[in-house]
Design an enzyme around this catalytic site. Structure first.
Site, PDB file in Angstrom:
ATOM      1  N   TYR A 107       0.851  -1.184   0.000  1.00 10.83           N
ATOM      2  CA  TYR A 107       0.000   0.000   0.000  1.00 10.83           C
ATOM      3  C   TYR A 107       0.884   1.229   0.000  1.00 10.83           C
ATOM      4  CZ  TYR A 107      -3.386   3.489   1.676  1.00 10.83           C
ATOM      5  OH  TYR A 107      -4.184   4.599   1.822  1.00 10.83           O
TER       6      TYR A 107
ATOM      7  N   ASP B 262       9.407   2.838  -0.198  1.00  8.06           N
ATOM      8  CA  ASP B 262       8.366   3.499   0.589  1.00  8.06           C
ATOM      9  C   ASP B 262       8.553   3.105   2.053  1.00  8.06           C
ATOM     10  OD1 ASP B 262       6.133   4.400   1.873  1.00  8.06           O
ATOM     11  OD2 ASP B 262       4.697   3.649   0.392  1.00  8.06           O
TER      12      ASP B 262
ATOM     13  N   LYS C  28       4.444   9.270   8.532  1.00 10.34           N
ATOM     14  CA  LYS C  28       4.134   8.784   9.891  1.00 10.34           C
ATOM     15  C   LYS C  28       5.103   9.318  10.964  1.00 10.34           C
ATOM     16  CE  LYS C  28       1.065   5.250   8.327  1.00 10.34           C
ATOM     17  NZ  LYS C  28       1.124   4.483   7.095  1.00 10.34           N
TER      18      LYS C  28
HETATM   19  C1  PLP Z   1       0.481   4.966   5.695  1.00  7.78           C
HETATM   20  C2  PLP Z   1       1.224   4.662   4.462  1.00  7.78           C
HETATM   21  C3  PLP Z   1       1.145   5.477   3.317  1.00  7.78           C
HETATM   22  C4  PLP Z   1       0.182   6.616   3.218  1.00  7.78           C
HETATM   23  O1  PLP Z   1       0.451   7.622   4.117  1.00  7.78           O
HETATM   24  P1  PLP Z   1      -0.753   8.650   4.492  1.00  7.78           P
HETATM   25  O2  PLP Z   1      -0.081   9.650   5.369  1.00  7.78           O
HETATM   26  O3  PLP Z   1      -1.794   7.837   5.172  1.00  7.78           O
HETATM   27  O4  PLP Z   1      -1.238   9.224   3.217  1.00  7.78           O
HETATM   28  C5  PLP Z   1       1.961   5.186   2.246  1.00  7.78           C
HETATM   29  N1  PLP Z   1       2.805   4.149   2.267  1.00  7.78           N
HETATM   30  C6  PLP Z   1       2.904   3.341   3.345  1.00  7.78           C
HETATM   31  C7  PLP Z   1       3.888   2.220   3.322  1.00  7.78           C
HETATM   32  C8  PLP Z   1       2.109   3.562   4.464  1.00  7.78           C
HETATM   33  O5  PLP Z   1       2.188   2.721   5.499  1.00  7.78           O
END
Ligand code: PLP
Length: 434
Positions: free
Chosen positions: A145, A240, A268
């Site tokens: 994701y 990511d 985060k």
């Molecule tokens: C949470 C998350 C996102 C998205 O971040 P948001 O601040 O919720 O838009 C993208 N990539 C990963 C791996 C995530 O865990």
């Protein structure tokens, strides 16, 4: 069952003015089929809802809070900054400070740009990769994701070269996802072939430890293959680390595994509980961004000084000697004994974890990618979730999310959680005892 009349009332009224009552779908507790948590406050690892029920929190704002709720030093730096004004839409020195700190800890990032959410960071990273390479196609992996970016809301493909892609969301034009290939995570040979055969490939993006289908680490071999094959093709590898950054080690998964990408995406934890995210990499790539280069990217609240001081304080606190050892110790204390207990059961259950992120998978003894997820017994997980929830421990209300231990979790809280889990497992699987 505890009473949550205020929560019910707020949920009911919210549903009239907010779709589903929530501003992000997982908050609706749809799988659990109960009134969602409506929280009022948090202190350390304890959260309190609008009905005065307290819970030990293992979601920690989906991983954003490595230091727990309302950390006094973060709160104080935020208050000091807010008094001076909270948004200017001009440069501020706080952006420089956090950028300098991040680039010094993650040397593979020479320059970094701030945005307000992980989604925005990924979206910008992809545009940058396309602008830099002059190519279009993106490869991602099933079950990974990357936020709700149009181009990445794509499910499994059915063959290497003639993928019949379909989006996991309505409203995403076919033309947008035609440039995205989604491949099986951790399948080294299949993915190697696919990368070699894909023309016009701008970037490969992955979660180095998948945290959004439950915790599923990439194998070292898989990461190595991606690094080699992308280098050969002069395609960018986007790592990511929105969830793994400053979580699985101070240098995230790239530091842990010793494999670095061309663009790193963060979110985060780097906001210290405030909206901040970032993407960064080598100068030569980052300098393609406007105003230096021709890849446009902007944001009214990007690099917001309040979020910057919160993020800086959080990262400084995490950087102190022994913090990640401490996180690991806490996680081991919580889980080691449970893992031993599970070994003695006939039941198929596994705990998958890296550092302080973990998932209990019921119904399977190993998950290596989204192809294994159909084995997961959702009902059993939800029973487990409810047992913990009713006893004051908050695990994610869905079987495919990660749990997090924070530095704020106390020995007492960990003992309570461990005992509850052992109780649940012995009650439920006593008959399966070998
Ligand atoms: C949470 C998350 C996102 C998205 O971040 P948001 O601040 O919720 O838009 C993208 N990539 C990963 C791996 C995530 O865990």
């Amino acid at each position: 069952m505890e009473q949550r009349p205020n929560s019910e009332k707020i949920f009911k009224l919210s549903k009239q003015v907010i779709p589903g009552g929530v501003n992000s779908p997982v908050r609706a507790f749809k799988d659990a089929e109960i009134t969602p948590l409506v929280l009022r406050s948090g202190k350390g690892a304890e959260i309190t809802d609008v009905d005065e029920n307290t819970y030990i929190d293992y979601c920690c704002s989906w991983g954003a809070l490595a230091l727990g709720h309302a950390h006094p030093e973060i709160t104080e730096s935020v208050i000091e900054r807010v008094k001076l004004g909270s948004s200017f839409g001009t440069m501020t020195e706080e952006e420089r400070d956090l950028a300098t700190l991040l680039c010094s800890i993650l040397p593979w990032m020479e320059k970094v740009r701030f945005v307000s959410s992980g989604t925005e960071a990924v979206m910008s990273a992809i545009r940058l990769a396309r602008g830099y390479t002059g190519r279009t196609k993106i490869i991602k992996f099933n079950g990974n994701y990357h936020g709700h970016v149009d181009a990445l809301l794509v499910q499994a493909g059915s063959g290497v070269m003639n993928l019949t892609t379909s989006s996991t969301s309505l409203g995403v034009p076919q033309a947008v996802i035609e440039s995205t290939l989604s491949l099986p995570y951790n399948d080294v040979e299949y993915c190697r072939e696919a990368i070699r055969k894909t023309e016009d490939l701008a970037a490969v993006i992955l979660e180095p430890v998948a945290g959004n289908m439950g915790v599923v680490p990439a194998s070292k071999e898989f990461l190595q293959m991606l690094r080699e094959e992308t280098q050969k093709k002069e395609t960018l590898l986007i790592i990511d680390e929105v969830i793994t950054g400053f979580r699985v080690s101070l240098q995230g998964a790239q530091g842990l595994y010793g494999i670095t990408g061309d663009i790193t995406v963060l979110g985060k934890i780097i906001g210290g509980g405030y909206p901040a995210a970032a993407f960064g990499g080598k100068k030569e790539i980052m300098d393609q961004l406007a105003p230096l280069g021709k890849v446009y990217q902007a944001g009214t609240l990007s690099g917001n000084p309040v979020a910057m001081v919160a993020g800086k304080k959080a990262v400084e606190l995490l950087k102190r000697e022994g913090q990640y050892e401490d996180l690991q110790r806490k996680t081991d204390f919580l889980l080691n004994e449970i893992e031993e207990f599970i070994k003695g059961l006939e039941a198929k259950i596994c705990i998958q974890r890296v550092g302080s992120m973990f998932t209990f998978f019921f119904g399977s003894s190993s998950i290596t990618g989204s192809h294994d997820l159909s084995k997961v017994n959702k009902e059993e997980y939800l029973e487990f979730f409810m047992y913990l929830f009713e006893n004051g421990v908050y695990f994610p209300p869905s079987p495919f999310e990660a749990c997090f231990v924070s530095l704020a979790h106390t020995q007492e809280q960990l003992v309570k959680t461990k005992n509850l889990i052992l109780q649940f497992l012995s009650k439920k699987y006593a008959l399966c005892l070998a």
